[in-house]
Design an enzyme around this catalytic site. Structure first.
Site, PDB file in Angstrom:
ATOM      1  N   PRO A 249       0.824  -1.214   0.000  1.00  0.00           N
ATOM      2  CA  PRO A 249       0.000   0.000   0.000  1.00  0.00           C
ATOM      3  C   PRO A 249       0.853   1.256   0.000  1.00  0.00           C
ATOM      4  O   PRO A 249       1.889   1.330   0.666  1.00  0.00           O
ATOM      5  CB  PRO A 249      -0.803  -0.123   1.294  1.00  0.00           C
ATOM      6  CG  PRO A 249      -0.932  -1.596   1.494  1.00  0.00           C
ATOM      7  CD  PRO A 249       0.370  -2.174   1.017  1.00  0.00           C
ATOM      8  N   CYS A 250       0.392   2.252  -0.750  1.00  0.00           N
ATOM      9  CA  CYS A 250       1.273   3.371  -1.067  1.00  0.00           C
ATOM     10  C   CYS A 250       0.813   4.714  -0.529  1.00  0.00           C
ATOM     11  O   CYS A 250       1.362   5.740  -0.896  1.00  0.00           O
ATOM     12  CB  CYS A 250       1.410   3.472  -2.591  1.00  0.00           C
ATOM     13  SG  CYS A 250      -0.197   3.620  -3.419  1.00  0.00           S
ATOM     14  N   GLN A 251      -0.202   4.749   0.352  1.00  0.00           N
ATOM     15  CA  GLN A 251      -0.706   6.046   0.793  1.00  0.00           C
ATOM     16  C   GLN A 251       0.386   6.917   1.415  1.00  0.00           C
ATOM     17  O   GLN A 251       0.403   8.133   1.255  1.00  0.00           O
ATOM     18  CB  GLN A 251      -1.845   5.872   1.810  1.00  0.00           C
ATOM     19  CG  GLN A 251      -3.076   5.193   1.233  1.00  0.00           C
ATOM     20  CD  GLN A 251      -3.057   3.699   1.518  1.00  0.00           C
ATOM     21  OE1 GLN A 251      -2.006   3.068   1.531  1.00  0.00           O
ATOM     22  NE2 GLN A 251      -4.225   3.126   1.737  1.00  0.00           N
TER      23      GLN A 251
ATOM     24  N   TYR B 200       3.536   6.890   0.700  1.00  0.00           N
ATOM     25  CA  TYR B 200       4.556   7.287  -0.269  1.00  0.00           C
ATOM     26  C   TYR B 200       4.033   8.315  -1.264  1.00  0.00           C
ATOM     27  O   TYR B 200       4.777   9.121  -1.794  1.00  0.00           O
ATOM     28  CB  TYR B 200       5.016   6.074  -1.094  1.00  0.00           C
ATOM     29  CG  TYR B 200       5.652   4.960  -0.312  1.00  0.00           C
ATOM     30  CD1 TYR B 200       6.588   5.221   0.671  1.00  0.00           C
ATOM     31  CD2 TYR B 200       5.318   3.633  -0.575  1.00  0.00           C
ATOM     32  CE1 TYR B 200       7.182   4.184   1.379  1.00  0.00           C
ATOM     33  CE2 TYR B 200       5.904   2.595   0.128  1.00  0.00           C
ATOM     34  CZ  TYR B 200       6.832   2.877   1.101  1.00  0.00           C
ATOM     35  OH  TYR B 200       7.414   1.856   1.789  1.00  0.00           O
TER      36      TYR B 200
END
Length: 508
Positions: free
Chosen positions: A134-136, A138
């Site tokens: 999950p990239c929230q 970044y």
């Protein structure tokens, strides 16, 4: 001799974009080269989507399998009734998705045990790990939000380190190849002022160093730039790992970091992806889908009232646009009559997209359109949507910024003129690739306005799915908001298939 299928371990799977691409890759004999052994996803609606798709893959080649699946799509069978028709395949599909939503970090005992079992059963056959943590934390948008949180510290945000769960699986499975996807913001994300990406690369090259589990080492390659020395790939710019999806046949400007790891003992050198001859526009991708009207929110939704409102708006819009453009007589804003808000009728084969992509969308085409339903909008936004779409058409594909909106259409936001909401209303231009489809589409449609001012609405889930290159028979489970989130978080399957072809060339 038949080649043994490569085992795929799909982590942080979302609705299954990467897995769909890999599972569609065929060898020279037309046999599936990859077989998904496990898909790990924690969000319940995405997990249900994954399970439905896993089941579809197992029954599509069976006599009558597609008949039952289409009955489910039409709503004449429940999922349980469909599964009861093929109990063996249903058991395999639910086992593939671990029977229920699971999260790496929280359910490691169950997940790691199943991965260990699959690796043992697969023996010396090729193995691949795919997925994007999950990239929230970044993403540029996520970092902007985090900056406004009092006392926020990136080093305390567990989402910054979920890739270490990915490393643990690499250490356990020791695959021949891995593919890790993430947002472009990962290239510049910092912890305590230090850019994280070089450390992430170092960890991926030697997972055991980070996990303290004995593990193989990996060479990490770009999929778009050839390394000077393939046996010791060194890239001089971190942006060499950035893939621009619109350059590979996806009708969307989606820029993502995708890393290809190759185990050190495998001496084959990966090829790079081949750029497409042409970019696919939004109109090419979605224009064949049934036309729909938007709905009213916060008031009674009546189709005749909608037509009357849109007709009244069209006169105001033309008058406003005359002040900005020399010629508006070519603009047709007369509303369609009797448009529905949802449609599930069959559609004709696509004629406007490149043949290969059309075949991708329409393979085993469903007998109805799926997930094609509009949302309701405030009456004032109907006017802004139609204006934005008409402006974009007259400008040749440039969506208006806040400064372009006439005063009469300005929303009552204190910072409307500040520039921080310059593209608060963004039309997806018909003649260009779409901007990035994100999970924000679930909150409102302001960034995803349909190019046709006569439909006066934001994109449906199916239109967003087309821009993401999901096949037309790919059903998104859950409510509409959950479906939008799933589509926005996915990897374009058509791009994933091309990556899968590179991986097959490496390990075959």
């Amino acid at each position: 001799m038949k080649t043994k299928q490569a085992l795929v371990i799909d982590l942080f799977a979302g609705p299954g974009g990467l897995g769909e691409g890999f599972s569609s890759v065929q060898d020279e004999n037309g046999n599936p080269f990859f077989k998904i052994g496990i898909s790990v996803e924690k969000e319940a609606s995405a997990h249900k989507t994954l399970t439905t798709r896993a089941f579809y893959r197992k029954i599509k080649g069976l006599t009558g399998g597609l008949v039952g699946y289409n009955e489910y799509l039409q709503g004449t069978l429940t999922q349980q009734q469909l599964f009861d028709l093929y109990p063996e395949q249903a058991k395999e599909a639910t086992m593939e998705t671990l029977y229920s939503p699971r999260a790496l970090g929280d359910d490691n005992e169950i997940i790691h045990e199943r991965i260990t079992e699959l690796v043992k059963l697969h023996g010396n056959g090729p193995k691949v790990v795919i997925g994007g943590p999950p990239c929230q934390a970044y993403s540029l948008a996520g970092r902007s939000r985090n900056a406004g949180i009092k006392g926020y510290k990136a080093e305390d945000d567990h989402r910054n380190f979920l890739y270490k769960e990915y490393l643990k699986v690499l250490s356990i499975a020791q695959p021949d190849v891995f593919v890790m996807e993430n947002v472009r913001g990962i290239l510049s994300a910092k912890i305590d002022g230090t850019v994280m990406f070089p450390s992430i690369l170092e960890d991926l090259q030697d997972p055991g160093q980070a996990t303290k589990i004995e593990s193989a080492k990996y060479r990490v390659h770009s999929l778009v730039v050839s390394a000077d020395d393939p046996n010791n790939p060194v890239y001089h710019d971190s942006k060499d790992f950035l893939i621009k999806a619109e350059e590979y046949g996806v009708p969307q400007a989606r820029h993502r970091v995708i890393l290809l790891g190759v185990r050190e003992d495998i001496k084959n050198v990966p090829s790079t992806l081949h750029r497409s001859d042409e970019q696919v526009s939004v109109r090419q991708a979605i224009d064949d889908l049934p036309k729909l009207r938007s709905g009213f929110s916060k008031r009674t939704d009546d189709p005749k009232d909608w037509e009357k409102t849109v007709s009244k708006n069209s006169k105001q819009i033309k008058a406003l646009l005359k002040n900005q453009f020399n010629e508006v007589s070519c603009l047709d804003l007369k509303p369609f009559k009797n448009l529905p808000r949802s449609a599930d009728q069959p559609i004709e084969p696509l004629k406007k997209v490149p043949k290969k992509l059309a075949e991708w969308y329409r393979n085993n085409a469903p007998i109805c359109v799926l997930n094609h339903e509009t949302r309701g909008h405030m009456e004032s936004d109907l006017l802004r949507y139609a204006y934005s779409a008409a402006y974009t058409e007259l400008s040749g594909g440039i969506s208006p910024k806040s400064r372009d909106f006439p005063e009469e259409l300005a929303p009552k936001h204190e910072n409307w003129k500040s520039g921080s909401h310059a593209d608060r209303f963004r039309t997806q231009a018909a003649n260009k690739s779409a901007t990035t489809v994100t999970s924000h589409i679930s909150k409102d449609g302001h960034y995803f306005i349909h190019y046709d001012p006569k439909q006066c609405r934001s994109l449906t889930v199916r239109e967003a799915a087309r821009l993401q290159t999901f096949p037309d028979n790919y059903l998104f489970e859950g409510n509409r908001t959950q479906q939008y989130v799933q589509v926005g978080n996915a990897v374009p399957p058509y791009l994933a298939q091309q990556i899968g072809m590179v991986v097959m060339g490496l390990i075959k």
